[in-house]
Design a protein around this motif. Structure first.
Motif, mmCIF file in Angstrom:
data_model
loop_
_atom_site.group_PDB
_atom_site.id
_atom_site.type_symbol
_atom_site.label_atom_id
_atom_site.label_comp_id
_atom_site.label_asym_id
_atom_site.label_seq_id
_atom_site.Cartn_x
_atom_site.Cartn_y
_atom_site.Cartn_z
ATOM 1 N N PRO A 35 -53.226 -44.620 -37.978
ATOM 2 C CA PRO A 35 -52.714 -45.959 -38.601
ATOM 3 C C PRO A 35 -51.030 -45.721 -39.089
ATOM 4 C CG PRO A 35 -54.455 -44.911 -40.178
ATOM 5 C CD PRO A 35 -54.241 -44.112 -38.929
ATOM 6 N N SER A 36 -50.346 -46.652 -39.256
ATOM 7 C CA SER A 36 -48.859 -46.432 -39.674
ATOM 8 C C SER A 36 -49.169 -46.535 -41.225
ATOM 9 C CB SER A 36 -48.202 -47.379 -39.307
ATOM 10 O OG SER A 36 -48.614 -48.655 -39.434
ATOM 11 N N LEU A 42 -45.858 -46.952 -56.325
ATOM 12 C CA LEU A 42 -46.767 -48.061 -56.882
ATOM 13 C C LEU A 42 -47.785 -48.389 -56.005
ATOM 14 C CD1 LEU A 42 -44.270 -50.036 -58.945
ATOM 15 C CD2 LEU A 42 -45.689 -48.211 -59.759
ATOM 16 N N GLU A 43 -47.519 -48.415 -54.601
ATOM 17 C CA GLU A 43 -48.599 -48.900 -53.515
ATOM 18 C C GLU A 43 -48.506 -48.413 -52.242
ATOM 19 O OE1 GLU A 43 -46.329 -52.654 -51.492
ATOM 20 O OE2 GLU A 43 -46.701 -52.956 -53.650
ATOM 21 N N CYS A 44 -49.474 -48.515 -51.690
ATOM 22 C CA CYS A 44 -49.894 -47.823 -50.351
ATOM 23 C C CYS A 44 -50.541 -48.910 -49.452
ATOM 24 C CB CYS A 44 -50.853 -46.707 -50.197
ATOM 25 S SG CYS A 44 -50.917 -46.010 -48.854
#
Length: 50
Positions: A35-36, A42-44
């Motif tokens: 997956p890309s 702060l986020e993924c």
């Protein structure tokens, strides 16, 4: 292989050859099915298969 056409399954079997040299987590990256990911501090977020 469930969920894919016979021609695709045959191509994967020929490409991989010896299935025992891979684990469940390494076969996907070998075939390019990862997956890309877009991440920051702060986020993924994971996207579609590349």
């Amino acid at each position: 292989m469930r969920g894919i056409a016979m021609t695709t399954g045959f191509g994967l079997a020929v490409e991989v050859g010896d299935w025992t040299r891979f684990t469940g987590s390494s076969i996907g990256s070998y075939l390019g099915l990862v997956p890309s990911e877009h991440s920051s501090r702060l986020e993924c977020a994971q996207g579609a298969i590349t």
